[in-house]
Design a protein around this motif. Sequence first.
Motif, PDB file in Angstrom:
ATOM      1  N   LEU A  77      59.605 -57.779   8.922  1.00  0.00           N
ATOM      2  CA  LEU A  77      59.533 -57.188  10.138  1.00  0.00           C
ATOM      3  C   LEU A  77      59.315 -55.777  10.297  1.00  0.00           C
ATOM      4  N   ALA A  78      58.471 -55.002  11.251  1.00  0.00           N
ATOM      5  CA  ALA A  78      58.243 -53.775  11.179  1.00  0.00           C
ATOM      6  C   ALA A  78      58.377 -53.386  12.585  1.00  0.00           C
ATOM      7  N   VAL A 111      54.033 -57.872   6.375  1.00  0.00           N
ATOM      8  CA  VAL A 111      54.927 -57.869   7.560  1.00  0.00           C
ATOM      9  C   VAL A 111      54.171 -58.949   8.595  1.00  0.00           C
ATOM     10  N   GLU A 112      55.109 -60.027   8.876  1.00  0.00           N
ATOM     11  CA  GLU A 112      54.718 -61.061   9.753  1.00  0.00           C
ATOM     12  C   GLU A 112      54.947 -60.573  11.272  1.00  0.00           C
ATOM     13  N   ARG A 113      55.983 -59.871  11.617  1.00  0.00           N
ATOM     14  CA  ARG A 113      56.301 -59.709  12.990  1.00  0.00           C
ATOM     15  C   ARG A 113      56.535 -58.177  13.454  1.00  0.00           C
ATOM     16  N   LEU A 114      56.074 -57.654  14.473  1.00  0.00           N
ATOM     17  CA  LEU A 114      56.193 -56.371  14.779  1.00  0.00           C
ATOM     18  C   LEU A 114      57.100 -56.384  15.969  1.00  0.00           C
ATOM     19  N   PHE A 115      57.887 -55.344  16.098  1.00  0.00           N
ATOM     20  CA  PHE A 115      59.006 -54.998  17.096  1.00  0.00           C
ATOM     21  C   PHE A 115      58.620 -53.799  17.734  1.00  0.00           C
ATOM     22  N   CYS A 116      58.665 -53.604  18.942  1.00  0.00           N
ATOM     23  CA  CYS A 116      58.784 -52.268  19.832  1.00  0.00           C
ATOM     24  C   CYS A 116      59.892 -52.367  20.828  1.00  0.00           C
ATOM     25  N   LEU A 117      60.107 -51.309  21.254  1.00  0.00           N
ATOM     26  CA  LEU A 117      61.328 -50.930  22.396  1.00  0.00           C
ATOM     27  C   LEU A 117      60.272 -50.066  23.517  1.00  0.00           C
ATOM     28  N   LEU A 173      58.104 -58.296  21.094  1.00  0.00           N
ATOM     29  CA  LEU A 173      57.737 -58.725  19.636  1.00  0.00           C
ATOM     30  C   LEU A 173      56.476 -59.231  19.619  1.00  0.00           C
ATOM     31  N   ARG A 174      55.731 -59.011  18.472  1.00  0.00           N
ATOM     32  CA  ARG A 174      54.447 -59.836  18.305  1.00  0.00           C
ATOM     33  C   ARG A 174      54.602 -60.455  16.777  1.00  0.00           C
TER      34      ARG A 174
END
Length: 176
Positions: A77-78, A111-117, A173-174
Motif C-alpha cells: 500500500l502506498a 505496490v498493489e494498492r494506492l490510497f488518497c484522501l 483506493l485504486r
Amino acid sequence: MSPAPERPAESDGILIRSARTADVRPMRALVAPLAEQRVLLQKESVAYYEAIGDFVVAERDGEVIGCGAVHVLWEDLAEIRTLAVSSSALGLGVGTQILTRLVSRARELGVERLFCLTFETAFFERHGFAPIEGQAVEPEVYAELLRSYDEGVAEFLDLERVKPNTLGNTRMLRVL
C-alpha cells in the motif's frame, strides 16, 4: 542488473521529472494556497526534504507548475500525496501527467494498492480510484502504522491530532 536510469517524460512542453532539493521552495509555494483553503496539509520544509525521493514535479519553461508524491505505507500500500498544480496550469493535463508517473513508480516499487484522501473525487475516479469507507488496512497493520511519526500516515489513519476529516474529503483506493 541495475534498472535503467529514469528518463524525464515530456509532453506539450511539460516535463515530468523526479524532484530535487532545489524544488522544495517552489513545491511549498504551490501547496501554500491549497493549505490555506484546507485542501492540502501544509508541511514544514524539513518534511519535503526528508521525502524528496517520493516526489515528482511538472516543469514548464524551467518553472515548477505541479508536484506530487507516492509514499509507501506498507508492503502492498502506498499513498498519493501532495498532488498540486499551479492555478496557471489547471486544465492542461498536468495533474494527470503527475499521477501517471506516480502510478508507474508505485508499480516499480511493488505496490498493489494506492490510497488518497481528496476533495478531487472526479479527477481520481477518472484514474481508477474508488471511494472507500473505513480503513484500507487490516487491524494488525493499522496497529503497526500507529507507531509511525509521519504526519501523512496519521492523516491516512484519520487521527484527530492531524486534521479532523470534517471538511468532506473522500478516502479513495485504486488496485493496481
